[in-house]
Design a protein around this motif. Structure first.
Motif, PDB file in Angstrom:
ATOM      1  N   UNK A   1       0.818  -1.114   0.132  1.00 45.80           N
ATOM      2  CA  UNK A   1      -0.001   0.248   0.005  1.00 45.80           C
ATOM      3  C   UNK A   1       0.894   1.292   0.020  1.00 45.80           C
ATOM      4  N   UNK A   2       0.457   1.999  -0.772  1.00 45.36           N
ATOM      5  CA  UNK A   2       1.400   3.511  -0.946  1.00 45.36           C
ATOM      6  C   UNK A   2       0.441   4.555  -0.751  1.00 45.36           C
ATOM      7  N   UNK A   3       1.297   5.828  -0.626  1.00 47.18           N
ATOM      8  CA  UNK A   3       0.703   6.944  -0.237  1.00 47.18           C
ATOM      9  C   UNK A   3       0.525   7.283   1.107  1.00 47.18           C
ATOM     10  N   UNK A   4      -0.398   8.160   1.335  1.00 48.10           N
ATOM     11  CA  UNK A   4      -0.475   8.807   2.554  1.00 48.10           C
ATOM     12  C   UNK A   4      -1.596   8.011   3.543  1.00 48.10           C
ATOM     13  N   UNK A   5      -1.386   8.120   4.741  1.00 44.01           N
ATOM     14  CA  UNK A   5      -2.472   7.438   5.497  1.00 44.01           C
ATOM     15  C   UNK A   5      -3.664   8.586   5.641  1.00 44.01           C
ATOM     16  N   UNK A   6      -4.622   8.342   5.277  1.00 45.52           N
ATOM     17  CA  UNK A   6      -5.829   9.342   5.210  1.00 45.52           C
ATOM     18  C   UNK A   6      -6.298   9.827   6.887  1.00 45.52           C
TER      19      UNK A   6
ATOM     20  N   UNK B   1       3.876   3.151   2.575  1.00 42.86           N
ATOM     21  CA  UNK B   1       3.015   4.217   2.991  1.00 42.86           C
ATOM     22  C   UNK B   1       3.938   5.381   3.167  1.00 42.86           C
ATOM     23  N   UNK B   2       3.734   6.573   2.908  1.00 46.18           N
ATOM     24  CA  UNK B   2       4.681   7.753   3.267  1.00 46.18           C
ATOM     25  C   UNK B   2       3.647   9.010   3.609  1.00 46.18           C
ATOM     26  N   UNK B   3       4.389  10.001   3.724  1.00 43.51           N
ATOM     27  CA  UNK B   3       3.876  11.158   4.437  1.00 43.51           C
ATOM     28  C   UNK B   3       4.004  11.437   5.684  1.00 43.51           C
ATOM     29  N   UNK B   4       3.112  12.397   6.300  1.00 41.67           N
ATOM     30  CA  UNK B   4       3.239  12.826   7.715  1.00 41.67           C
ATOM     31  C   UNK B   4       2.010  12.395   8.487  1.00 41.67           C
TER      32      UNK B   4
ATOM     33  N   UNK C   1       1.128  -0.200  14.996  1.00 39.84           N
ATOM     34  CA  UNK C   1       2.333  -0.637  14.325  1.00 39.84           C
ATOM     35  C   UNK C   1       2.489   0.004  13.104  1.00 39.84           C
ATOM     36  N   UNK C   2       3.352   1.058  12.942  1.00 39.61           N
ATOM     37  CA  UNK C   2       3.729   1.899  11.861  1.00 39.61           C
ATOM     38  C   UNK C   2       4.982   1.331  10.969  1.00 39.61           C
ATOM     39  N   UNK C   3       5.734   0.524  11.729  1.00 39.43           N
ATOM     40  CA  UNK C   3       7.185   0.511  11.311  1.00 39.43           C
ATOM     41  C   UNK C   3       7.298  -0.053   9.875  1.00 39.43           C
ATOM     42  N   UNK C   4       8.391   0.210   9.440  1.00 38.65           N
ATOM     43  CA  UNK C   4       8.778  -0.106   7.982  1.00 38.65           C
ATOM     44  C   UNK C   4       7.915   0.364   6.820  1.00 38.65           C
ATOM     45  N   UNK C   5       7.660   1.439   7.102  1.00 40.57           N
ATOM     46  CA  UNK C   5       6.972   2.364   5.885  1.00 40.57           C
ATOM     47  C   UNK C   5       8.039   3.409   5.748  1.00 40.57           C
ATOM     48  N   UNK C   6       7.535   4.514   5.178  1.00 43.12           N
ATOM     49  CA  UNK C   6       8.114   5.737   5.036  1.00 43.12           C
ATOM     50  C   UNK C   6       7.751   6.997   5.513  1.00 43.12           C
ATOM     51  N   UNK C   7       7.069   6.696   6.909  1.00 44.56           N
ATOM     52  CA  UNK C   7       6.260   7.650   7.415  1.00 44.56           C
ATOM     53  C   UNK C   7       6.924   8.753   8.472  1.00 44.56           C
ATOM     54  N   UNK C   8       6.319   9.696   8.907  1.00 37.97           N
ATOM     55  CA  UNK C   8       6.994  10.748   9.608  1.00 37.97           C
ATOM     56  C   UNK C   8       5.902  11.131  10.529  1.00 37.97           C
TER      57      UNK C   8
END
Ligand SMILES: *[C@@H]1O[C@H](CO)[C@@H](O)[C@H](O)[C@H]1NC(C)=O
Ligand SMILES: *[C@@H]1O[C@H](CO)[C@@H](O)[C@H](O)[C@H]1NC(C)=O
Ligand SMILES: *[C@@H]1O[C@H](CO)[C@@H](O)[C@H](O)[C@H]1NC(C)=O
Ligand SMILES: *[C@@H]1O[C@H](CO)[C@@H](O)[C@H](O)[C@H]1NC(C)=O
Ligand SMILES: *[C@@H]1O[C@H](CO)[C@@H](O)[C@H](O)[C@H]1NC(C)=O
Ligand SMILES: *[C@@H]1O[C@H](CO)[C@@H](O)[C@H](O)[C@H]1NC(C)=O
Ligand SMILES: *[C@@H]1O[C@H](CO)[C@@H](O)[C@H](O)[C@H]1NC(C)=O
Ligand SMILES: *[C@@H]1O[C@H](CO)[C@@H](O)[C@H](O)[C@H]1NC(C)=O
Ligand SMILES: *[C@@H]1O[C@H](CO)[C@@H](O)[C@H](O)[C@H]1NC(C)=O
Ligand SMILES: *[C@@H]1O[C@H](CO)[C@@H](O)[C@H](O)[C@H]1NC(C)=O
Length: 641
Positions: free
Chosen positions: A402-407, A426-429, A445-452
């Motif tokens: 799954x890609x993109x931001x978390x709504x 997933x990425x974005x803030x 559990x958010x680990x191993x995405x590209x999240x901030x």
């Protein structure tokens, strides 16, 4: 009761009359023949650890409470019940409630029981009553009045006797056994046609009974229209695509076909989807494949659908699905307004996550509580629609693409307790808005995405987390101050989170309940927290930081401590010897000097410490002298569990 017996007996011969009178005057409510049958049954019991049959005595026994001699009325015996009208034994309940090996009856189901002709209810479950032959006694088929037969948990082997087909009044038949292991002998049915004679059956549980040669099981069971509950888990079923011409199972509410790994057919061609009365359908760990058919969308009563697959894991813990079990989502579940649990873990070959969300129930109120889509190859963006699943408690999207931001709509889910988004792209803030109304959140559990995660330093979260996995999620550079409120935390992982700070002074108090903390690969500087000794920590990973100063007193329950690759100096303190449970210690690549303290730690965790020691001395840091430890050939990393 006695009146009833006299009325009946006046029409019989006078000798029988006197015999009955005698019985009544001695207070015995039970038939002698049945009492003898029960006592003979007791003789077949060689062990009764819980004293289940201690009240079964010939010649009466003293009541402990009022010291009165009670007559031998077997109707008063534990587990026995007689009819108020006829005086016959109608119920025998010897279930081992502790369901524990070693607490149940040991012995056999003696043939004498056959005298209890009026038995309507027989529960011998969870006892060790398979006897020397291990076979299910055929004479059980002679209890024509039986409504309820529970032999669950008795480790029988051999064939289930077709004589049971004579029990035409039976409503409940429970044979659920122990799961067959390759070693254990198993119970099997090779010709199931007798089952069709049980025309009043509502409940049938044959879990663990081998039905591998019964290919016509759908036909046979379709001949019992009264069925409400059918459980055939772990039955080695082979085929599910025999389609009865007319579906008679109109009352069936619960169907469990899980753990039939060889049940391999096109999902679409299975008759199961025509069972529109079902509330619970468990097809987990079956090998059905292909399209999940549109017909699923017509199962309007469905509350629980488990169509997951128990995928195998490779050495890295990632899923490896077996071939042939993958499905493609074609069904539209929009109208399944009763659906509470949907589990498709490991099942879907591929798909767009947004399309799956669009096909989910869209009812008001929406009752979906658990959505499991982990370990599938789902792609695309997580849609805003997620905010409409207002009852959601568990959202599991672990290990997809799954890609993109978390709504931010996810922040509307007030009952969301478990949020698993790890191992995606997933990425974005993630901001305060994502958490706005997540008052129930316990696991994230958010680990191993590209999240901030970017929140105001003053932000006070609405939740109290217990498990939080943020590895590789950017949370720095300051140590996140919102964590100070998370005093219920048990497990916290935030390695590689871009933290460039010192430990906050609330570290030990806030995380006092935590057993697992992982903050490796950051730029944490300064000394270790000084007041850690009363923390509950069992595993602490702080390797690859810039932690300096000396080693303070460590939490006393520590089993594993890794503070390698830091700037820790001074000697290894004597207090390390007090860590009674320690079995893994990595101090390598620091600036430590001096001798390792002499303590029993060395003998207790000999191998493990030597391994570490080897590491210590084997690397560039040679300042520690190996005075008490001889080099050994051990060079494994086994202390890392
Ligand atoms: C039988 O007697 C018991 C005890 O008096 C009573 O609780 C039970 O309801 C009676 N059963 C019937 C079917 O009359
Ligand atoms: C049969 O006995 C087992 C164990 O004692 C129990 O869990 C199960 O619910 C019983 N089955 C029925 C149909 O009551
Ligand atoms: C079920 O029975 C078949 C033969 O009838 C046997 O090959 C198979 O191993 C059995 N399955 C289990 C799980 O014991
Ligand atoms: C389905 O069956 C499996 C295996 O028997 C079990 O572990 C799982 O909990 C069941 N699913 C549901 C939703 O009850
Ligand atoms: C995942 O799906 C994509 C297409 O959507 C495909 O290219 C890729 O091979 C799939 N990966 C796996 C492991 O199935
Ligand atoms: C995600 O996609 C990549 C590339 O198509 C693939 O290698 C990987 O296995 C996929 N992940 C999953 C969980 O299917
Ligand atoms: C949340 O859970 C509570 C308690 O289980 C329940 O009463 C409430 O209806 C649920 N809220 C929603 C929106 O489902
Ligand atoms: C949170 O809940 C409150 C009260 O129910 C509501 O007014 C607000 O709009 C909700 N916020 C979000 C982001 O869902
Ligand atoms: C960490 O902080 C120190 C001091 O504030 C600064 O000199 C250093 O550049 C920072 N490191 C990184 C990787 O941001
Ligand atoms: C740890 O607990 C002991 C005993 O309750 C107490 O004496 C000591 O002060 C505590 N240490 C810290 C750092 O809180």
């Amino acid at each position: 009761m006695s009146t009833a017996i006299i009325i009946v007996s006046t029409t019989t011969s006078s000798s029988f009359f006197f015999f009955l009178l005698l019985m009544i005057t001695t207070g015995g409510g039970c038939k002698p023949r049945e009492r003898d049958a029960l006592l003979a049954f007791k003789e077949g019991i060689v062990k009764d650890p819980a004293g289940l049959l201690s009240s079964w005595q010939r010649g009466g026994h003293y009541d402990d409470d009022d010291d009165q001699l009670l007559e031998e009325d077997c109707c008063q015996w534990r587990g026995v019940r007689c009819s108020n009208l006829t005086g016959h034994v109608v119920k025998l309940n010897l279930r081992n409630d502790y369901a524990d090996v070693g607490t149940g009856l040991v012995g056999e189901i003696g043939h004498s029981l056959i005298s209890l002709e009026h038995l309507r209810y027989l529960d011998l479950s969870m006892n060790n009553l398979a006897g020397p032959t291990g076979h299910v006694p055929e004479f059980l088929g002679s209890f024509r009045s039986l409504r309820y037969l529970n032999l669950s948990g008795i480790v029988f082997s051999g064939m289930v006797p077709p004589q049971l087909g004579k029990l035409s009044n039976l409503k409940f038949l429970d044979f659920s056994g122990m799961l067959p292991s390759s070693m254990a002998p198993f119970l099997y049915i090779s010709d199931a046609s007798w089952l069709a004679h049980l025309s009043n059956l509502q409940y049938l549980n044959l879990n663990g009974v081998n039905l591998s040669t019964v290919l016509d099981w759908p036909h046979v069971l379709n001949m019992i229209p009264s069925l409400k509950f059918l459980s055939l888990s772990s039955c080695s079923l082979q085929s599910a695509n025999q389609y009865p011409t007319q579906i008679n199972l109109r009352q069936l509410e619960i169907l469990d076909l899980s753990n039939n790994y060889e049940l391999s057919d096109q999902a679409e061609s299975s008759w199961i989807w025509s069972l529109t009365s079902l509330k619970y359908l468990n097809l987990s760990s079956t090998s059905l494949y292909g399209e999940i058919p549109q017909a699923l969308g017509n199962m309007l009563s469905l509350q629980v659908l488990d169509f997951s697959y128990n995928g195998e894991e490779d050495s890295t813990g990632m899923s490896v699905s077996k071939k042939g079990n993958m499905c493609i989502m074609k069904a539209n579940l929009k109208n399944l307004c009763n659906l509470e649990v949907l589990d498709l873990d490991y099942r879907l070959a591929y798909g767009e996550i947004s399309e799956i969300f669009e096909s989910l129930p869209q009812c008001s109120p929406n009752k979906l509580k658990e959505l499991h889509l982990a370990n599938n190859n789902l792609t695309g963006n997580l849609p805003k629609l997620v905010g409409r699943l207002t009852s959601l408690v568990t959202l599991d999207l672990f290990n997809n693409n799954i890609t993109g931001q978390v709504p931010s709509e996810i922040g509307m889910l007030t009952n969301l307790t478990n949020l698993y988004l790890h191992y995606n792209c997933l990425d974005g803030v993630i901001t305060e808005e994502h958490f706005a109304n997540l008052t129930s959140l316990k696991s994230i559990y958010l680990c191993y995405n590209y999240l901030e995660i970017v929140v105001d330093p003053e932000w006070l979260p609405p939740f109290r987390l217990e498990k939080a996995y943020f590895a590789s999620t950017s949370m720095g550079p300051s140590f996140p101050s919102w964590l100070q409120s998370q005093v219920d935390i048990l497990e916290l992982a935030m390695s590689d989170a871009g933290i460039n700070d010192t430990f906050p002074d609330w570290f030990s108090t806030t995380f006092s309940k935590a057993t697992f903390l992982e903050m490796s690969q950051n730029q944490i500087a300064g000394g270790l927290p000084t007041n850690m000794e009363n923390m509950s920590l069992e595993k602490l990973y702080l390797d690859c930081n810039h932690i300096a100063d000396r080693i303070p007193r460590m939490p006393r329950n520590l089993m594993l401590l890794d503070i390698s690759y830091n700037l820790i100096s001074g000697d290894v303190p004597q207090s390390i010897c007090e860590l009674q449970k320690l079995n893994g210690l990595d101090l390598s690549n620091n600036l430590l000097e001096g001798e390792f303290p002499q303590c029993s730690l060395m003998s207790r965790v000999y191998v493990k410490v030597i391994v570490v020691w080897a590491k210590l001395t084997g690397r560039t840091d040679e300042r520690l002298r190996m005075s008490q430890v001889a080099w050994s050939s051990i060079d494994s990393d086994e202390y890392y569990e």
